[in-house]
Design a protein around this motif. Structure first.
Motif, short mmCIF file in Angstrom:
data_model
loop_
_atom_site.label_atom_id
_atom_site.label_comp_id
_atom_site.label_asym_id
_atom_site.label_seq_id
_atom_site.Cartn_x
_atom_site.Cartn_y
_atom_site.Cartn_z
N ALA A 43 25.54 44.88 22.41
CA ALA A 43 25.46 45.59 23.69
C ALA A 43 24.65 44.79 24.70
O ALA A 43 25.02 44.69 25.88
N ALA A 44 23.54 44.19 24.26
CA ALA A 44 22.71 43.38 25.15
C ALA A 44 23.47 42.15 25.61
O ALA A 44 23.37 41.74 26.78
N ALA A 45 24.26 41.56 24.72
CA ALA A 45 25.04 40.37 25.07
C ALA A 45 26.12 40.70 26.09
O ALA A 45 26.35 39.94 27.04
N GLN A 46 26.77 41.83 25.93
CA GLN A 46 27.85 42.22 26.84
C GLN A 46 27.35 42.40 28.27
O GLN A 46 28.05 42.10 29.23
N LYS A 47 26.12 42.89 28.42
CA LYS A 47 25.54 43.07 29.75
C LYS A 47 25.37 41.74 30.47
O LYS A 47 25.33 41.68 31.70
N GLN A 48 25.28 40.66 29.70
CA GLN A 48 25.12 39.32 30.27
C GLN A 48 26.44 38.54 30.26
O GLN A 48 26.45 37.33 30.53
N GLY A 49 27.52 39.24 29.94
CA GLY A 49 28.84 38.61 29.93
C GLY A 49 29.08 37.70 28.74
O GLY A 49 29.93 36.79 28.80
N ILE A 50 28.34 37.93 27.67
CA ILE A 50 28.50 37.11 26.46
C ILE A 50 29.26 37.92 25.42
O ILE A 50 28.88 39.05 25.09
N THR A 51 30.34 37.36 24.90
CA THR A 51 31.15 38.03 23.89
C THR A 51 30.80 37.50 22.51
O THR A 51 30.84 36.28 22.28
N LEU A 52 30.44 38.40 21.61
CA LEU A 52 30.09 38.03 20.25
C LEU A 52 31.23 38.40 19.31
O LEU A 52 31.76 39.51 19.36
N SER A 53 31.58 37.48 18.43
CA SER A 53 32.65 37.74 17.47
C SER A 53 32.37 36.98 16.18
O SER A 53 31.48 36.13 16.13
N GLY A 54 33.12 37.27 15.17
CA GLY A 54 32.96 36.59 13.89
C GLY A 54 31.76 37.09 13.12
O GLY A 54 31.23 38.19 13.37
N ASP A 55 31.29 36.28 12.19
CA ASP A 55 30.17 36.63 11.33
C ASP A 55 28.89 36.75 12.15
O ASP A 55 28.47 35.79 12.83
N ALA A 56 28.26 37.91 12.10
CA ALA A 56 27.05 38.15 12.88
C ALA A 56 25.92 37.20 12.50
O ALA A 56 25.04 36.92 13.32
N ALA A 57 25.95 36.70 11.28
CA ALA A 57 24.90 35.76 10.84
C ALA A 57 24.92 34.47 11.65
O ALA A 57 23.93 33.73 11.68
N ASN A 58 26.03 34.20 12.32
CA ASN A 58 26.16 32.97 13.12
C ASN A 58 25.99 33.20 14.62
O ASN A 58 26.15 32.27 15.41
N TRP A 59 25.68 34.42 15.02
CA TRP A 59 25.54 34.71 16.46
C TRP A 59 24.36 33.97 17.07
O TRP A 59 24.41 33.54 18.21
N ILE A 60 23.27 33.88 16.31
CA ILE A 60 22.04 33.24 16.82
C ILE A 60 21.75 32.00 16.00
O ILE A 60 21.67 32.05 14.77
N SER A 61 21.59 30.86 16.69
CA SER A 61 21.34 29.61 15.98
C SER A 61 20.64 28.60 16.89
O SER A 61 20.41 28.87 18.07
N GLY A 62 20.31 27.45 16.32
CA GLY A 62 19.80 26.34 17.11
C GLY A 62 18.47 26.58 17.80
O GLY A 62 18.26 26.10 18.92
N LEU A 63 17.55 27.26 17.15
CA LEU A 63 16.24 27.51 17.76
C LEU A 63 15.44 26.20 17.83
O LEU A 63 15.28 25.51 16.83
N ALA A 64 14.95 25.87 19.05
CA ALA A 64 14.05 24.72 19.24
C ALA A 64 12.73 25.27 19.76
O ALA A 64 12.70 26.16 20.61
N PHE A 65 11.62 24.72 19.25
CA PHE A 65 10.31 25.27 19.57
C PHE A 65 9.47 24.31 20.42
O PHE A 65 9.67 23.10 20.40
N SER A 66 8.54 24.87 21.16
CA SER A 66 7.67 24.11 22.06
C SER A 66 6.83 23.10 21.30
O SER A 66 6.34 23.36 20.20
N GLU A 67 6.65 21.94 21.93
CA GLU A 67 5.80 20.90 21.36
C GLU A 67 4.32 21.25 21.44
O GLU A 67 3.48 20.57 20.85
N ASN A 68 3.99 22.33 22.17
CA ASN A 68 2.59 22.72 22.34
C ASN A 68 2.05 23.56 21.19
O ASN A 68 0.88 23.94 21.20
N GLY A 69 2.90 23.87 20.21
CA GLY A 69 2.45 24.64 19.06
C GLY A 69 2.23 26.11 19.33
O GLY A 69 1.47 26.77 18.61
N THR A 70 2.88 26.64 20.37
CA THR A 70 2.72 28.05 20.72
C THR A 70 3.70 28.96 20.00
O THR A 70 3.57 30.17 20.05
N GLY A 71 4.71 28.36 19.37
CA GLY A 71 5.76 29.17 18.75
C GLY A 71 6.82 29.63 19.74
O GLY A 71 7.73 30.37 19.38
N VAL A 72 6.70 29.18 20.98
CA VAL A 72 7.67 29.54 22.01
C VAL A 72 9.01 28.86 21.73
O VAL A 72 9.06 27.65 21.47
#
Length: 331
Positions: free
Chosen positions: A224-253
């Motif tokens: 529902a949150a994705a649809q509000k931003q015009g993003i269509t989610l399909s397929g295996d939900a385990a693959n919806w979110i990927s490729g997290l890159a984190f800040s070099e400052n060590g903040t966890g951002v």
């Protein structure tokens, strides 16, 4: 006759030496003399700036009603600090908050961003900064209203008229509630490099009882949150979110993330799912996404919890501001 002359000389010398002897020269220096000569002038300058700021007015656009109200600068800052920072925080932290609020006000007065229309500023915390009028303060604080209101008013009056500048211009005095022990750079959150909004330590934040939280969202919630931003989610939900890159400052951002095949910043993703900060990890299982989120806010500028911690350790508002906004000048 000679004896009489000597006696007169001794008496005269004693009259001169006696009063001088009681003076304390232990702290005498050219610097101390200079400070004494100019302290009164500096105090008068501060009082003049305070009086000028107090006599000035602020036009505030109320987000709820759409109306514009005219307030004294003193009342506006009391209501703004009351809205933006817990009233039980240390007075030095409240002073630091006052300076940031007044700096942002003066920046918008000098260089309007158009978001307040004909007013100087809005009370929308998502746009500018908040404001609680007297009625709201009484409602929220109840029997502690008199104590909290007097405390904040005294803090505001103590620094009224003081602003932060960088190279002669009012700064964007960003602030937030709580970080994971270190603030983040404006570049990693908003994409623009601002020399005084860089990553600095804020170790006291780790002691907060609200340091982290766990949020669980169902597949339906995320879709529902994705649809509000015009993003269509399909397929295996385990693959919806990927490729997290984190800040070099060590903040966890999370600086970058792929959501439904679309690359975006962690800040944009956090806003879309209403997570309380861009520092998070995510796991999927049983049809749910579990987010572990640390801190609260965007992490840029002054940590309010960190400011209170510094104040409780003995730092004054000047030291707090200098730490969180390096390279700026308190004017």
């Amino acid at each position: 006759m000679k004896t009489y002359a000597i006696l007169c000389f001794v008496l005269a010398l004693a009259m001169f030496v006696s009063p001088v002897a009681v003076l304390n020269f232990s702290e005498f220096s050219a610097e101390n003399v200079r400070a004494a000569l100019f302290s009164e002038e500096s105090e008068n300058d501060a009082q003049a700036a305070n009086a000028e700021a107090e006599a000035d007015t602020v036009a505030v656009l109320q987000a709820a009603s759409g109306k514009v109200v005219e307030l004294s600068t003193l009342e506006y800052l009391v209501g703004c600090v009351a809205c933006e920072m817990p009233p039980d925080y240390s007075e030095e932290a409240l002073k630091a908050q006052t300076v940031t609020a007044y700096t942002n006000l003066m920046r918008l007065k000098t260089n309007p961003d158009g978001k307040a229309g004909d007013a100087d500023i809005t009370d929308d915390t998502g746009t500018h900064q908040g404001y609680y009028d007297e009625a709201i303060r009484k409602e929220k604080w109840g029997e502690k209203y008199e104590i909290y209101n007097e405390k904040i008013t005294n803090a505001v009056k103590a620094v009224l008229g003081q602003t932060l500048t960088y190279e002669g211009a009012y700064i964007t005095a960003a602030y937030f509630a709580l970080c994971p022990g270190r603030t983040e750079s404006a570049k990693n959150i908003w994409g623009g490099d601002i020399p005084y909004l860089v990553s600095v330590t804020s170790p006291g934040d780790k002691l907060s009882p609200n340091y982290s939280e766990t949020v669980t969202l169902s597949e339906a919630d995320v879709k529902a949150a994705a649809q509000k931003q015009g993003i269509t989610l399909s397929g295996d939900a385990a693959n919806w979110i990927s490729g997290l890159a984190f800040s070099e400052n060590g903040t966890g951002v999370v600086t970058q993330i792929t959501f439904g095949g679309k690359a975006m910043t962690g800040q944009a993703f956090r806003t879309m799912l209403s997570l309380r900060s861009p520092a998070f990890t995510v796991k999927y299982g049983g049809g749910n996404f579990t987010f572990t989120v640390t801190g609260s806010g965007h992490f840029v500028g002054m940590s309010q919890y960190g400011a209170d911690y510094m104040a409780r350790q003995g730092a004054d508002y000047k030291e707090i501001l200098a730490h969180y906004y390096p390279g700026t000048t308190l004017t």
